[in-house]
Scaffold this motif. Structure first.
Motif, PDB file in Angstrom:
ATOM      1  N   VAL A 300      -3.552  -2.641   8.040  1.00 45.23           N
ATOM      2  CA  VAL A 300      -2.952  -2.751   8.847  1.00 45.23           C
ATOM      3  C   VAL A 300      -1.487  -3.588   8.440  1.00 45.23           C
ATOM      4  N   LYS A 301      -1.671  -4.401   7.406  1.00 43.46           N
ATOM      5  CA  LYS A 301      -0.862  -5.087   6.869  1.00 43.46           C
ATOM      6  C   LYS A 301       0.366  -4.059   6.196  1.00 43.46           C
ATOM      7  N   MET A 305       4.490  -2.776   6.921  1.00 36.09           N
ATOM      8  CA  MET A 305       5.543  -2.330   6.013  1.00 36.09           C
ATOM      9  C   MET A 305       6.240  -1.247   6.653  1.00 36.09           C
ATOM     10  N   THR A 306       5.458  -0.104   6.825  1.00 34.64           N
ATOM     11  CA  THR A 306       5.817   1.195   7.262  1.00 34.64           C
ATOM     12  C   THR A 306       6.701   0.977   8.603  1.00 34.64           C
ATOM     13  N   ILE A 307       6.105   0.277   9.529  1.00 33.59           N
ATOM     14  CA  ILE A 307       6.978  -0.027  10.702  1.00 33.59           C
ATOM     15  C   ILE A 307       8.391  -0.475  10.363  1.00 33.59           C
ATOM     16  N   THR A 446       8.165   7.500   5.151  1.00 32.78           N
ATOM     17  CA  THR A 446       8.278   6.134   4.521  1.00 32.78           C
ATOM     18  C   THR A 446       7.315   6.136   3.077  1.00 32.78           C
ATOM     19  N   SER A 447       6.300   7.008   3.241  1.00 31.70           N
ATOM     20  CA  SER A 447       5.382   6.948   2.139  1.00 31.70           C
ATOM     21  C   SER A 447       6.047   7.137   0.875  1.00 31.70           C
ATOM     22  N   LEU A 457       1.853   2.314   4.129  1.00 32.00           N
ATOM     23  CA  LEU A 457       0.387   2.775   4.280  1.00 32.00           C
ATOM     24  C   LEU A 457      -0.081   3.462   3.792  1.00 32.00           C
ATOM     25  N   THR A 458       0.635   4.791   3.108  1.00 31.94           N
ATOM     26  CA  THR A 458      -0.344   5.882   2.579  1.00 31.94           C
ATOM     27  C   THR A 458      -0.541   5.132   1.207  1.00 31.94           C
TER      28      THR A 458
END
Length: 509
Positions: A300-301, A305-307, A446-447, A457-458
Protein backbone atom coordinates in the motif's frame (compact mmCIF):
# COMPACT_ATOMS: atom_id res chain seq x y z
CA UNK A 1 13.95 21.83 35.92
CA UNK A 2 16.46 24.38 37.23
CA UNK A 3 18.15 26.25 34.41
CA UNK A 4 21.61 25.38 35.78
CA UNK A 5 20.85 21.65 35.71
CA UNK A 6 19.42 21.98 32.21
CA UNK A 7 22.67 23.55 31.01
CA UNK A 8 24.69 20.81 32.73
CA UNK A 9 22.58 18.12 31.02
CA UNK A 10 23.01 19.70 27.59
CA UNK A 11 26.74 19.99 28.10
CA UNK A 12 26.96 16.37 29.19
CA UNK A 13 25.17 15.22 26.07
CA UNK A 14 27.42 17.34 23.89
CA UNK A 15 30.59 15.95 25.51
CA UNK A 16 29.40 12.34 25.64
CA UNK A 17 31.65 9.90 23.77
CA UNK A 18 30.40 8.63 20.41
CA UNK A 19 28.86 5.19 20.07
CA UNK A 20 31.22 2.25 19.76
CA UNK A 21 32.56 1.95 16.23
CA UNK A 22 31.42 5.44 15.21
CA UNK A 23 33.10 8.77 15.28
CA UNK A 24 31.33 11.79 16.66
CA UNK A 25 29.18 13.15 13.86
CA UNK A 26 29.99 10.07 11.79
CA UNK A 27 28.97 10.32 8.17
CA UNK A 28 27.28 7.60 6.18
CA UNK A 29 28.86 4.86 4.15
CA UNK A 30 26.31 4.74 1.35
CA UNK A 31 26.53 1.45 -0.50
CA UNK A 32 24.57 0.62 -3.60
CA UNK A 33 22.66 -2.66 -3.57
CA UNK A 34 19.67 -4.40 -5.15
CA UNK A 35 17.64 -6.31 -2.56
CA UNK A 36 15.55 -8.01 -5.24
CA UNK A 37 18.58 -10.19 -5.98
CA UNK A 38 17.96 -12.05 -2.75
CA UNK A 39 20.15 -14.19 -0.53
CA UNK A 40 22.67 -14.72 0.70
CA UNK A 41 23.75 -11.21 -0.30
CA UNK A 42 20.82 -9.15 0.99
CA UNK A 43 17.33 -10.38 1.84
CA UNK A 44 14.70 -10.43 4.57
CA UNK A 45 13.68 -13.18 6.96
CA UNK A 46 10.92 -11.00 8.36
CA UNK A 47 8.97 -9.02 5.74
CA UNK A 48 8.62 -6.12 8.17
CA UNK A 49 12.13 -6.48 9.58
CA UNK A 50 15.56 -5.31 8.54
CA UNK A 51 17.67 -6.60 5.70
CA UNK A 52 20.03 -9.46 6.48
CA UNK A 53 22.69 -11.20 4.41
CA UNK A 54 26.44 -11.57 4.40
CA UNK A 55 26.96 -8.35 2.45
CA UNK A 56 24.69 -6.46 4.86
CA UNK A 57 26.88 -7.61 7.74
CA UNK A 58 29.99 -6.97 5.67
CA UNK A 59 28.87 -3.39 5.00
CA UNK A 60 28.20 -2.86 8.70
CA UNK A 61 31.67 -4.22 9.49
CA UNK A 62 33.29 -1.86 6.98
CA UNK A 63 31.32 1.13 8.25
CA UNK A 64 32.38 0.37 11.82
CA UNK A 65 36.02 0.11 10.77
CA UNK A 66 35.77 3.47 8.99
CA UNK A 67 33.86 5.15 11.80
CA UNK A 68 30.77 5.60 9.66
CA UNK A 69 27.17 4.40 9.61
CA UNK A 70 26.06 1.78 7.10
CA UNK A 71 23.35 3.05 4.73
CA UNK A 72 22.11 0.83 1.88
CA UNK A 73 20.88 2.63 -1.24
CA UNK A 74 18.53 0.51 -3.34
CA UNK A 75 18.72 0.51 -7.12
CA UNK A 76 18.56 -1.92 -10.02
CA UNK A 77 21.61 -4.19 -10.00
CA UNK A 78 22.75 -3.41 -13.54
CA UNK A 79 22.77 0.37 -12.92
CA UNK A 80 24.60 0.40 -9.56
CA UNK A 81 28.01 1.48 -10.98
CA UNK A 82 26.30 4.34 -12.81
CA UNK A 83 25.34 5.83 -9.44
CA UNK A 84 29.02 6.48 -8.77
CA UNK A 85 28.89 8.98 -11.64
CA UNK A 86 26.25 11.03 -9.86
CA UNK A 87 27.38 14.40 -8.46
CA UNK A 88 29.12 13.83 -5.16
CA UNK A 89 26.88 16.45 -3.56
CA UNK A 90 23.77 14.63 -4.73
CA UNK A 91 21.45 13.59 -1.94
CA UNK A 92 20.98 10.12 -3.39
CA UNK A 93 24.56 9.42 -4.43
CA UNK A 94 26.54 6.43 -3.20
CA UNK A 95 30.10 5.95 -1.98
CA UNK A 96 30.60 2.33 -3.02
CA UNK A 97 28.98 -0.49 -5.00
CA UNK A 98 28.68 -3.61 -2.84
CA UNK A 99 26.41 -6.31 -4.26
CA UNK A 100 28.23 -9.33 -5.63
CA UNK A 101 29.97 -7.34 -8.37
CA UNK A 102 32.70 -9.27 -10.10
CA UNK A 103 36.19 -7.94 -10.80
CA UNK A 104 35.75 -6.99 -14.47
CA UNK A 105 38.15 -5.17 -16.77
CA UNK A 106 35.46 -2.91 -18.23
CA UNK A 107 34.43 -1.68 -14.78
CA UNK A 108 38.01 -1.36 -13.53
CA UNK A 109 38.78 0.90 -16.48
CA UNK A 110 36.17 3.37 -15.26
CA UNK A 111 36.11 2.90 -11.48
CA UNK A 112 38.51 2.06 -8.69
CA UNK A 113 38.21 -1.40 -7.14
CA UNK A 114 39.23 -2.76 -3.77
CA UNK A 115 41.04 -6.00 -3.13
CA UNK A 116 38.71 -9.02 -3.36
CA UNK A 117 36.48 -9.74 -0.40
CA UNK A 118 35.12 -13.05 -1.71
CA UNK A 119 36.29 -15.69 -4.18
CA UNK A 120 33.46 -17.28 -6.18
CA UNK A 121 33.00 -19.88 -8.90
CA UNK A 122 30.22 -20.42 -11.44
CA UNK A 123 28.05 -23.32 -10.37
CA UNK A 124 25.68 -25.39 -12.48
CA UNK A 125 22.31 -26.18 -10.87
CA UNK A 126 19.68 -28.54 -12.27
CA UNK A 127 16.48 -30.12 -11.07
CA UNK A 128 17.10 -33.12 -8.86
CA UNK A 129 14.86 -35.29 -11.04
CA UNK A 130 16.69 -34.33 -14.25
CA UNK A 131 18.94 -37.36 -14.70
CA UNK A 132 20.04 -36.15 -18.14
CA UNK A 133 22.22 -33.41 -16.63
CA UNK A 134 25.26 -34.90 -14.89
CA UNK A 135 27.85 -32.27 -15.82
CA UNK A 136 28.73 -29.25 -17.92
CA UNK A 137 29.29 -31.34 -21.11
CA UNK A 138 25.59 -32.28 -21.13
CA UNK A 139 24.40 -28.72 -21.74
CA UNK A 140 25.47 -28.31 -25.37
CA UNK A 141 24.39 -31.57 -27.02
CA UNK A 142 21.03 -31.56 -25.24
CA UNK A 143 20.39 -27.89 -26.01
CA UNK A 144 19.41 -27.17 -22.42
CA UNK A 145 17.95 -23.74 -21.71
CA UNK A 146 20.37 -22.00 -19.34
CA UNK A 147 19.02 -19.32 -17.02
CA UNK A 148 21.56 -16.67 -16.03
CA UNK A 149 21.68 -13.23 -14.46
CA UNK A 150 21.70 -10.57 -17.16
CA UNK A 151 24.98 -8.62 -17.35
CA UNK A 152 26.90 -11.04 -15.13
CA UNK A 153 30.06 -13.06 -15.74
CA UNK A 154 27.83 -16.14 -15.94
CA UNK A 155 25.95 -14.53 -18.83
CA UNK A 156 29.15 -13.90 -20.80
CA UNK A 157 30.56 -17.34 -19.99
CA UNK A 158 27.46 -19.25 -21.09
CA UNK A 159 26.74 -17.05 -24.09
CA UNK A 160 30.16 -17.79 -25.57
CA UNK A 161 30.02 -21.54 -24.95
CA UNK A 162 26.32 -22.24 -25.47
CA UNK A 163 25.04 -19.72 -28.04
CA UNK A 164 21.30 -19.68 -28.48
CA UNK A 165 20.66 -21.50 -25.21
CA UNK A 166 21.01 -18.63 -22.74
CA UNK A 167 17.89 -17.26 -21.05
CA UNK A 168 18.86 -13.98 -19.32
CA UNK A 169 16.89 -12.35 -16.55
CA UNK A 170 17.46 -9.45 -14.17
CA UNK A 171 16.54 -11.53 -11.14
CA UNK A 172 18.31 -14.57 -9.68
CA UNK A 173 15.23 -15.86 -7.84
CA UNK A 174 13.22 -15.84 -11.06
CA UNK A 175 15.77 -18.12 -12.71
CA UNK A 176 15.62 -20.65 -9.87
CA UNK A 177 11.82 -20.56 -10.00
CA UNK A 178 11.90 -21.13 -13.76
CA UNK A 179 14.06 -24.22 -13.30
CA UNK A 180 11.96 -25.52 -10.39
CA UNK A 181 8.71 -25.04 -12.31
CA UNK A 182 10.11 -26.45 -15.57
CA UNK A 183 9.00 -23.35 -17.46
CA UNK A 184 11.55 -21.04 -19.08
CA UNK A 185 14.84 -22.72 -18.12
CA UNK A 186 16.14 -26.27 -17.68
CA UNK A 187 19.22 -25.37 -15.64
CA UNK A 188 20.75 -22.25 -14.18
CA UNK A 189 24.33 -21.08 -13.84
CA UNK A 190 24.96 -18.72 -10.93
CA UNK A 191 27.72 -17.72 -8.55
CA UNK A 192 28.14 -20.42 -5.94
CA UNK A 193 26.99 -18.28 -2.94
CA UNK A 194 23.56 -17.89 -4.54
CA UNK A 195 23.46 -21.58 -5.45
CA UNK A 196 24.25 -22.66 -1.89
CA UNK A 197 21.52 -20.37 -0.58
CA UNK A 198 18.74 -21.47 -2.93
CA UNK A 199 19.58 -25.17 -2.96
CA UNK A 200 19.36 -25.24 0.85
CA UNK A 201 16.23 -23.06 0.91
CA UNK A 202 13.23 -24.89 2.47
CA UNK A 203 11.07 -23.50 -0.33
CA UNK A 204 13.03 -25.66 -2.78
CA UNK A 205 13.36 -28.77 -0.67
CA UNK A 206 14.45 -31.74 -2.81
CA UNK A 207 14.09 -29.74 -6.04
CA UNK A 208 17.69 -28.83 -6.94
CA UNK A 209 21.08 -30.46 -7.20
CA UNK A 210 24.54 -28.97 -7.62
CA UNK A 211 26.05 -30.44 -10.77
CA UNK A 212 29.77 -30.95 -11.40
CA UNK A 213 32.52 -28.69 -10.10
CA UNK A 214 32.46 -24.90 -10.18
CA UNK A 215 34.08 -23.15 -13.14
CA UNK A 216 35.53 -19.77 -14.05
CA UNK A 217 36.81 -18.69 -10.61
CA UNK A 218 36.55 -14.98 -9.97
CA UNK A 219 36.38 -12.43 -7.18
CA UNK A 220 33.88 -9.99 -5.74
CA UNK A 221 35.23 -6.49 -5.27
CA UNK A 222 33.90 -3.15 -4.12
CA UNK A 223 33.76 -0.40 -6.74
CA UNK A 224 34.18 3.28 -5.93
CA UNK A 225 35.23 6.51 -7.60
CA UNK A 226 38.78 6.62 -8.87
CA UNK A 227 39.59 9.78 -6.95
CA UNK A 228 38.51 8.25 -3.61
CA UNK A 229 42.04 7.07 -2.86
CA UNK A 230 41.75 7.40 0.91
CA UNK A 231 38.47 5.48 1.02
CA UNK A 232 39.95 2.74 -1.16
CA UNK A 233 42.96 2.45 1.16
CA UNK A 234 40.73 2.19 4.24
CA UNK A 235 38.48 -0.42 2.63
CA UNK A 236 41.46 -2.52 1.50
CA UNK A 237 42.87 -2.54 5.00
CA UNK A 238 39.51 -3.40 6.53
CA UNK A 239 39.05 -6.35 4.15
CA UNK A 240 42.54 -7.70 4.89
CA UNK A 241 42.07 -7.31 8.63
CA UNK A 242 38.68 -9.02 8.49
CA UNK A 243 40.18 -11.99 6.67
CA UNK A 244 43.24 -12.21 8.88
CA UNK A 245 41.49 -12.04 12.26
CA UNK A 246 38.70 -14.44 11.29
CA UNK A 247 35.87 -11.88 11.25
CA UNK A 248 34.95 -12.58 7.64
CA UNK A 249 35.38 -16.30 8.15
CA UNK A 250 32.81 -16.27 10.93
CA UNK A 251 30.51 -14.06 8.85
CA UNK A 252 30.72 -16.28 5.76
CA UNK A 253 30.29 -19.51 7.75
CA UNK A 254 27.07 -18.09 9.14
CA UNK A 255 25.66 -18.10 5.60
CA UNK A 256 27.29 -21.37 4.58
CA UNK A 257 29.58 -19.82 1.97
CA UNK A 258 33.02 -20.22 3.57
CA UNK A 259 35.14 -22.69 1.58
CA UNK A 260 38.69 -23.50 0.50
CA UNK A 261 38.70 -20.62 -2.00
CA UNK A 262 38.35 -18.16 0.88
CA UNK A 263 41.26 -19.85 2.68
CA UNK A 264 43.33 -19.26 -0.44
CA UNK A 265 42.14 -15.63 -0.69
CA UNK A 266 43.17 -14.96 2.90
CA UNK A 267 46.61 -16.48 2.27
CA UNK A 268 46.97 -14.45 -0.94
CA UNK A 269 46.08 -11.09 0.66
CA UNK A 270 47.56 -11.44 4.15
CA UNK A 271 50.28 -14.08 3.80
CA UNK A 272 48.61 -16.35 6.33
CA UNK A 273 45.51 -18.45 6.83
CA UNK A 274 42.68 -17.22 9.05
CA UNK A 275 42.55 -18.56 12.62
CA UNK A 276 40.60 -21.75 13.25
CA UNK A 277 39.07 -20.47 16.46
CA UNK A 278 36.20 -18.63 14.80
CA UNK A 279 33.89 -20.82 16.86
CA UNK A 280 30.78 -22.72 15.94
CA UNK A 281 28.47 -20.54 13.91
CA UNK A 282 24.78 -21.14 13.56
CA UNK A 283 23.84 -21.26 9.91
CA UNK A 284 21.68 -18.31 8.86
CA UNK A 285 18.39 -19.56 7.55
CA UNK A 286 15.49 -18.04 5.73
CA UNK A 287 12.21 -17.60 7.43
CA UNK A 288 9.19 -16.30 5.59
CA UNK A 289 6.06 -14.37 6.30
CA UNK A 290 3.77 -17.38 6.04
CA UNK A 291 0.88 -14.93 5.70
CA UNK A 292 0.00 -12.08 3.41
CA UNK A 293 -1.12 -9.65 6.09
CA UNK A 294 2.32 -8.31 7.10
CA UNK A 295 3.07 -7.52 3.45
CA UNK A 296 -0.04 -5.47 2.72
CA UNK A 297 1.18 -2.22 4.38
CA UNK A 298 4.37 -2.31 2.31
CA UNK A 299 2.46 -2.73 -0.94
CA UNK A 300 0.00 0.00 0.00
CA UNK A 301 2.86 2.38 0.80
CA UNK A 302 4.50 1.60 -2.55
CA UNK A 303 1.11 2.16 -4.24
CA UNK A 304 1.12 5.61 -2.65
CA UNK A 305 4.36 6.38 -4.47
CA UNK A 306 2.80 5.15 -7.72
CA UNK A 307 -0.17 7.47 -7.20
CA UNK A 308 2.10 10.41 -6.42
CA UNK A 309 4.19 9.90 -9.56
CA UNK A 310 1.09 9.67 -11.75
CA UNK A 311 -0.82 12.55 -10.16
CA UNK A 312 2.22 14.84 -10.11
CA UNK A 313 3.36 14.16 -13.67
CA UNK A 314 0.14 13.90 -15.69
CA UNK A 315 -1.13 17.48 -15.17
CA UNK A 316 2.27 18.69 -16.39
CA UNK A 317 1.98 16.40 -19.39
CA UNK A 318 -1.51 17.72 -20.18
CA UNK A 319 -0.42 21.34 -19.92
CA UNK A 320 2.63 20.78 -22.09
CA UNK A 321 0.53 18.75 -24.53
CA UNK A 322 -1.95 21.61 -25.02
CA UNK A 323 0.88 24.08 -25.67
CA UNK A 324 2.58 21.76 -28.15
CA UNK A 325 -0.69 20.96 -29.94
CA UNK A 326 -1.64 24.63 -30.30
CA UNK A 327 1.87 25.44 -31.48
CA UNK A 328 1.78 22.74 -34.12
CA UNK A 329 -1.64 23.79 -35.46
CA UNK A 330 -1.48 27.59 -35.22
CA UNK A 331 2.18 28.41 -34.68
CA UNK A 332 4.70 29.63 -37.26
CA UNK A 333 7.13 27.25 -38.93
CA UNK A 334 9.84 28.02 -36.37
CA UNK A 335 7.55 26.59 -33.69
CA UNK A 336 5.82 23.80 -35.58
CA UNK A 337 8.99 22.04 -36.69
CA UNK A 338 10.71 21.78 -33.26
CA UNK A 339 7.45 20.66 -31.65
CA UNK A 340 6.95 18.03 -34.36
CA UNK A 341 10.50 16.76 -33.86
CA UNK A 342 9.96 16.61 -30.10
CA UNK A 343 6.78 14.56 -30.47
CA UNK A 344 8.32 12.08 -32.88
CA UNK A 345 11.55 11.63 -30.88
CA UNK A 346 9.76 11.11 -27.57
CA UNK A 347 7.16 8.75 -29.02
CA UNK A 348 9.85 6.87 -30.93
CA UNK A 349 12.14 6.14 -27.97
CA UNK A 350 11.45 4.03 -24.85
CA UNK A 351 10.50 5.70 -21.60
CA UNK A 352 13.19 3.68 -19.84
CA UNK A 353 15.86 5.15 -22.09
CA UNK A 354 14.55 8.68 -21.50
CA UNK A 355 14.66 8.25 -17.72
CA UNK A 356 18.14 6.78 -17.99
CA UNK A 357 19.28 9.82 -19.96
CA UNK A 358 17.77 12.29 -17.49
CA UNK A 359 19.13 10.57 -14.40
CA UNK A 360 22.51 9.21 -15.45
CA UNK A 361 23.70 11.18 -18.49
CA UNK A 362 22.30 14.69 -17.98
CA UNK A 363 24.04 15.14 -14.58
CA UNK A 364 27.38 14.56 -16.31
CA UNK A 365 26.68 17.62 -18.43
CA UNK A 366 25.35 19.62 -15.49
CA UNK A 367 27.50 18.42 -12.53
CA UNK A 368 26.66 21.49 -10.47
CA UNK A 369 23.03 20.36 -10.09
CA UNK A 370 22.02 17.56 -7.71
CA UNK A 371 19.17 15.78 -9.49
CA UNK A 372 16.74 14.17 -7.05
CA UNK A 373 15.31 10.81 -8.26
CA UNK A 374 11.73 11.83 -7.44
CA UNK A 375 12.08 15.05 -9.43
CA UNK A 376 13.55 13.16 -12.37
CA UNK A 377 10.78 10.57 -12.18
CA UNK A 378 8.02 13.17 -12.34
CA UNK A 379 9.83 15.16 -15.02
CA UNK A 380 10.58 12.10 -17.16
CA UNK A 381 7.00 10.85 -17.07
CA UNK A 382 5.68 14.33 -17.87
CA UNK A 383 8.05 14.75 -20.82
CA UNK A 384 7.13 11.34 -22.21
CA UNK A 385 3.37 11.66 -21.86
CA UNK A 386 3.34 15.26 -23.09
CA UNK A 387 4.12 13.97 -26.57
CA UNK A 388 1.11 11.65 -26.54
CA UNK A 389 -1.19 14.28 -25.06
CA UNK A 390 -0.02 16.74 -27.72
CA UNK A 391 -1.24 14.37 -30.41
CA UNK A 392 -4.54 13.85 -28.59
CA UNK A 393 -5.15 17.58 -28.35
CA UNK A 394 -3.98 18.22 -31.89
CA UNK A 395 -6.56 15.72 -33.14
CA UNK A 396 -9.18 17.42 -30.97
CA UNK A 397 -8.28 20.88 -32.27
CA UNK A 398 -8.41 19.72 -35.88
CA UNK A 399 -11.85 18.24 -35.24
CA UNK A 400 -13.24 21.70 -34.42
CA UNK A 401 -14.78 23.26 -37.57
CA UNK A 402 -12.70 26.05 -39.12
CA UNK A 403 -15.65 28.34 -39.00
CA UNK A 404 -15.39 28.48 -35.21
CA UNK A 405 -12.05 30.29 -35.38
CA UNK A 406 -13.21 32.55 -38.19
CA UNK A 407 -16.36 33.48 -36.29
CA UNK A 408 -14.35 34.25 -33.13
CA UNK A 409 -11.96 36.49 -35.04
CA UNK A 410 -14.91 38.21 -36.73
CA UNK A 411 -16.29 39.03 -33.29
CA UNK A 412 -13.09 40.88 -32.49
CA UNK A 413 -11.30 38.26 -30.45
CA UNK A 414 -7.54 38.00 -30.67
CA UNK A 415 -6.18 34.66 -31.96
CA UNK A 416 -4.94 33.79 -28.47
CA UNK A 417 -8.33 34.52 -26.89
CA UNK A 418 -10.15 32.58 -29.59
CA UNK A 419 -7.92 29.56 -29.08
CA UNK A 420 -8.22 29.73 -25.29
CA UNK A 421 -11.97 30.31 -25.02
CA UNK A 422 -13.40 28.72 -28.18
CA UNK A 423 -11.12 26.10 -29.71
CA UNK A 424 -9.44 24.39 -26.74
CA UNK A 425 -12.66 23.89 -24.70
CA UNK A 426 -14.34 22.19 -27.65
CA UNK A 427 -11.27 20.07 -28.33
CA UNK A 428 -11.12 19.04 -24.67
CA UNK A 429 -14.54 17.40 -24.93
CA UNK A 430 -13.36 15.24 -27.81
CA UNK A 431 -10.15 14.07 -26.17
CA UNK A 432 -11.56 12.98 -22.79
CA UNK A 433 -11.53 9.22 -23.62
CA UNK A 434 -7.96 9.01 -24.97
CA UNK A 435 -6.59 11.30 -22.25
CA UNK A 436 -8.22 9.14 -19.59
CA UNK A 437 -6.72 6.04 -21.17
CA UNK A 438 -3.29 7.64 -21.04
CA UNK A 439 -3.73 8.55 -17.39
CA UNK A 440 -4.60 4.94 -16.59
CA UNK A 441 -1.58 3.74 -18.62
CA UNK A 442 0.64 6.15 -16.69
CA UNK A 443 -0.08 4.34 -13.43
CA UNK A 444 1.47 1.22 -14.94
CA UNK A 445 4.36 3.02 -16.62
CA UNK A 446 5.52 4.42 -13.28
CA UNK A 447 7.11 1.00 -12.75
CA UNK A 448 9.93 2.10 -15.04
CA UNK A 449 10.99 4.60 -12.36
CA UNK A 450 12.48 1.74 -10.35
CA UNK A 451 15.60 2.14 -12.47
CA UNK A 452 16.27 5.54 -10.84
CA UNK A 453 16.05 4.58 -7.16
CA UNK A 454 12.28 4.95 -6.78
CA UNK A 455 10.44 2.12 -5.06
CA UNK A 456 6.95 2.03 -6.49
CA UNK A 457 4.40 -0.75 -6.54
CA UNK A 458 5.92 -3.08 -9.14
CA UNK A 459 9.41 -2.92 -7.65
CA UNK A 460 8.03 -3.58 -4.17
CA UNK A 461 6.14 -6.57 -5.56
CA UNK A 462 9.37 -7.95 -7.07
CA UNK A 463 11.16 -7.48 -3.77
CA UNK A 464 8.45 -9.16 -1.68
CA UNK A 465 8.08 -11.91 -4.27
CA UNK A 466 11.74 -12.86 -3.84
CA UNK A 467 11.47 -12.98 -0.06
CA UNK A 468 8.06 -14.72 0.07
CA UNK A 469 8.00 -17.19 -2.78
CA UNK A 470 5.35 -19.25 -1.00
CA UNK A 471 2.94 -16.33 -1.53
CA UNK A 472 3.55 -15.69 -5.23
CA UNK A 473 -0.08 -15.99 -6.32
CA UNK A 474 -1.44 -13.97 -3.42
CA UNK A 475 1.08 -11.18 -3.95
CA UNK A 476 0.34 -11.04 -7.68
CA UNK A 477 -3.43 -10.77 -7.11
CA UNK A 478 -2.98 -8.14 -4.41
CA UNK A 479 -0.67 -6.04 -6.58
CA UNK A 480 -3.02 -6.32 -9.55
CA UNK A 481 -5.92 -5.38 -7.29
CA UNK A 482 -4.12 -2.25 -6.12
CA UNK A 483 -3.48 -1.19 -9.72
CA UNK A 484 -7.15 -1.80 -10.49
CA UNK A 485 -8.24 0.26 -7.49
CA UNK A 486 -6.07 3.12 -8.73
CA UNK A 487 -7.27 3.04 -12.32
CA UNK A 488 -10.92 2.00 -12.16
CA UNK A 489 -12.21 5.25 -10.57
CA UNK A 490 -10.65 7.13 -13.48
CA UNK A 491 -12.52 4.96 -15.95
CA UNK A 492 -15.78 5.60 -14.10
CA UNK A 493 -15.09 9.35 -14.03
CA UNK A 494 -14.35 9.33 -17.75
CA UNK A 495 -17.66 7.64 -18.54
CA UNK A 496 -19.54 10.17 -16.42
CA UNK A 497 -17.87 13.05 -18.25
CA UNK A 498 -18.55 11.42 -21.61
CA UNK A 499 -22.26 11.14 -20.85
CA UNK A 500 -22.48 14.72 -19.64
CA UNK A 501 -20.55 16.14 -22.57
CA UNK A 502 -21.88 13.75 -25.18
CA UNK A 503 -18.50 12.44 -26.30
CA UNK A 504 -17.76 9.00 -27.67
CA UNK A 505 -15.42 6.42 -26.19
CA UNK A 506 -12.07 5.82 -27.78
CA UNK A 507 -8.40 5.26 -27.15
CA UNK A 508 -5.09 6.71 -28.19
CA UNK A 509 -2.44 4.15 -27.22
Amino acid sequence: MNRRWLLVAVAALALAPPAIGQKKGAKELRWGTDPTGGGPYIYKDDPNGFYVGFEVEFAEYLAKKLGRTSTPVEAEWSTLPELLDKPRAGEKGIDIVLNGYEARDDLKAKYAATVPYYQYRLQLVARKDDEAVTGWPDLGPQKKRIGVLEGSVAFDYCNKRYPGQVVPNKDVATMFNAVADKTHADVTVQDNPACVFYVSDPQYKDKFKLVDDGRQPGAYVIYLRKDDKELQYELDNAIKEGLKDGTLRKMYKKYGIWNADQEWLCKELTGDFPPDDAGTVERAGRGGAGTLWPLIPQLVKAAGMTIFLAVASFPLAMLAGVVIAVGRVYGPGGVRVPFAVYVEVVRGTPLLLQLYFLFFILPKWLPFIAFDPLFIGVLGLAINYAAYEAENYRAGILSVPRGQMEAALALGMTPFTAIRTVIVPQAARVVIPPVTNDFIALFKDTSVCSVILITELTRKYNELYNFNRDLVVELAFLTAGLYLLMSYPLAVLARVLERRLGTASGGSR
